[in-house]
Scaffold this motif. Structure first.
Motif, short mmCIF file in Angstrom:
data_model
loop_
_atom_site.label_atom_id
_atom_site.label_comp_id
_atom_site.label_asym_id
_atom_site.label_seq_id
_atom_site.Cartn_x
_atom_site.Cartn_y
_atom_site.Cartn_z
N GLU A 1 9.93 -7.47 -14.88
CA GLU A 1 8.76 -6.96 -15.59
C GLU A 1 7.94 -6.04 -14.68
O GLU A 1 7.57 -6.42 -13.56
CB GLU A 1 7.87 -8.12 -16.06
CG GLU A 1 8.54 -9.04 -17.07
CD GLU A 1 8.78 -8.34 -18.40
OE1 GLU A 1 7.94 -7.52 -18.81
OE2 GLU A 1 9.84 -8.60 -19.00
N VAL A 2 7.65 -4.83 -15.16
CA VAL A 2 6.85 -3.88 -14.40
C VAL A 2 5.75 -3.33 -15.29
O VAL A 2 6.01 -2.82 -16.38
CB VAL A 2 7.70 -2.70 -13.87
CG1 VAL A 2 6.82 -1.72 -13.08
CG2 VAL A 2 8.84 -3.20 -13.00
N THR A 3 4.52 -3.42 -14.82
CA THR A 3 3.37 -2.82 -15.50
C THR A 3 2.79 -1.78 -14.57
O THR A 3 2.29 -2.11 -13.49
CB THR A 3 2.29 -3.88 -15.83
OG1 THR A 3 2.88 -4.93 -16.61
CG2 THR A 3 1.15 -3.25 -16.59
N ASP A 4 2.88 -0.52 -14.98
CA ASP A 4 2.48 0.58 -14.09
C ASP A 4 1.28 1.32 -14.66
O ASP A 4 1.40 2.08 -15.62
CB ASP A 4 3.66 1.54 -13.90
CG ASP A 4 3.46 2.46 -12.70
OD1 ASP A 4 2.30 2.66 -12.30
OD2 ASP A 4 4.46 2.97 -12.17
N HIS A 5 0.12 1.07 -14.05
CA HIS A 5 -1.11 1.75 -14.44
C HIS A 5 -1.63 2.61 -13.29
O HIS A 5 -2.84 2.83 -13.16
CB HIS A 5 -2.18 0.74 -14.86
CG HIS A 5 -1.84 -0.01 -16.11
ND1 HIS A 5 -1.55 0.63 -17.31
CD2 HIS A 5 -1.73 -1.34 -16.36
CE1 HIS A 5 -1.28 -0.28 -18.23
NE2 HIS A 5 -1.38 -1.49 -17.68
N THR A 6 -0.71 3.10 -12.46
CA THR A 6 -1.12 3.97 -11.36
C THR A 6 -1.42 5.36 -11.90
O THR A 6 -0.96 5.76 -12.97
CB THR A 6 -0.01 4.07 -10.30
OG1 THR A 6 1.18 4.58 -10.91
CG2 THR A 6 0.28 2.71 -9.69
N VAL A 7 -2.19 6.10 -11.13
CA VAL A 7 -2.55 7.47 -11.53
C VAL A 7 -1.31 8.34 -11.64
O VAL A 7 -1.15 9.11 -12.60
CB VAL A 7 -3.54 8.09 -10.51
CG1 VAL A 7 -3.74 9.57 -10.80
CG2 VAL A 7 -4.87 7.35 -10.55
N VAL B 1 0.85 -1.19 0.00
CA VAL B 1 0.00 0.00 0.00
C VAL B 1 0.88 1.24 0.00
O VAL B 1 1.72 1.42 0.88
CB VAL B 1 -0.94 0.02 1.22
CG1 VAL B 1 -1.77 1.31 1.24
CG2 VAL B 1 -1.85 -1.20 1.22
N ASP B 2 0.70 2.08 -1.02
CA ASP B 2 1.47 3.32 -1.14
C ASP B 2 0.52 4.44 -1.60
O ASP B 2 0.21 4.54 -2.80
CB ASP B 2 2.60 3.14 -2.15
CG ASP B 2 3.45 4.40 -2.30
OD1 ASP B 2 3.20 5.38 -1.57
OD2 ASP B 2 4.36 4.41 -3.16
N PRO B 3 0.04 5.26 -0.67
CA PRO B 3 -0.90 6.33 -1.03
C PRO B 3 -0.36 7.27 -2.11
O PRO B 3 -1.14 7.91 -2.83
CB PRO B 3 -1.09 7.08 0.29
CG PRO B 3 -0.79 6.06 1.35
CD PRO B 3 0.32 5.23 0.77
N ALA B 4 0.97 7.33 -2.26
CA ALA B 4 1.57 8.25 -3.23
C ALA B 4 1.21 7.90 -4.67
O ALA B 4 1.28 8.75 -5.56
CB ALA B 4 3.09 8.26 -3.07
N VAL B 5 0.80 6.63 -4.94
CA VAL B 5 0.46 6.27 -6.32
C VAL B 5 -0.91 6.83 -6.71
O VAL B 5 -1.27 6.83 -7.88
CB VAL B 5 0.49 4.75 -6.54
CG1 VAL B 5 1.84 4.16 -6.17
CG2 VAL B 5 -0.62 4.04 -5.77
#
Length: 272
Positions: free
Chosen positions: A254-260, A239-243
């Motif tokens: 492998e990294v898939t980043d669909h964060t805001v 959990v990371d509120p910063a995302v």
């Protein structure tokens, strides 16, 4: 990339000693320290590394050199492992140091098994990796080969103060900055996570979100990535509120980043 000779030597050597390291249990507390120390000795002394990896030098001569260096103070299994690796053929002399370090990490993993904390250590390393991704200045200092080793270790301990990590996690986290060996800190942490995953027979999938995942979400992610990767997976929920929102998924490299926050950064680069 290791050459074929090194790949064969490494696999055969580590496979042959795996049952012995497992049986050593808590004695691995001593064994890993000796193996990591010997790795450091090889890294600091290229002449020694060349002498111990020279295929033209008699194996008995190399084994005696190891014994002289250890001065009869090492654990018998440490001695056996080092005698074995110097007696094998390596594609490059640096691969000998890689093999000794690999054995050191194996020893730490079997220590984790003996203490019943292997999964916890794997999760904590994944959490560290996720946290340090957002801390470039911290990563930079931990990866700086020009900063004295003792200073890097002291800095990491200060960063980790109050985190209540398992002692085995701390062993590996500290080793990653103490023994850079021409690598970046997070590269080493990811390598350790991958080794632990293979050791446990599953893949660690780290999912970072702004709010905790629901049980049903974790079940769906487990099923999805088990099918995708073709092997058991463990979902490590971070959990990371910063995302801000969305989801970042990482397994291996492998990294898939669909964060805001990632989408905003991409939009900023496009507009800029």
């Amino acid at each position: 990339m290791q050459g074929e000779a090194s790949l064969i030597a490494d696999r055969e050597s580590r496979d042959s000693f795996a049952p012995k390291l497992r049986a050593a249990g808590l004695e691995n507390e001593r064994i890993y320290q000796e193996l990591f120390s010997f790795t450091g000795l090889l890294d600091q002394n290229k002449r020694l590394q060349r002498a111990l990896s020279d295929p033209s030098r008699p194996v008995e001569d190399k084994a005696k050199l190891v014994d002289d260096l250890l001065q009869g103070k090492a654990h018998p299994l440490t001695v056996d492992i080092l005698h074995d690796v110097v007696g094998r053929r390596w594609s490059r002399m640096s691969h000998l140091g890689n093999a000794v370090e690999d054995f050191g990490v194996d020893s730490v993993m079997y220590l984790a098994d003996a203490r019943g904390v292997t999964l916890r250590v794997s999760i904590e390393l994944a959490q560290l990796h996720s946290a340090f991704l957002a801390l470039p200045q911290v990563r930079s200092k931990l990866s700086d080969p020009y900063t004295p080793e003792a200073d890097r270790v002291a800095f990491l301990k200060a960063v980790l103060a109050g985190q209540k990590l398992d002692p085995v996690t701390e062993i590996l986290a500290i080793h990653a900055t103490r023994a850079l060996r021409n690598r970046r800190y997070l590269t080493i942490i990811q390598w350790l996570i991958n080794k632990l995953s293979r050791h446990m027979g599953e893949t660690m999938v780290t999912v970072t979100t702004a709010v905790p995942l629901a049980g049903e979400q974790i079940k769906r992610l487990t099923a999805t990535y088990t099918a995708k990767l073709g092997r058991p997976v463990h979902i490590n929920s971070v959990v990371d509120p910063a995302v801000m929102g969305g989801m970042r998924v990482q397994y291996g490299s492998e990294v898939t980043d669909h964060t805001v926050v990632a989408q905003l950064q991409r939009l900023k680069r496009t507009v800029g």
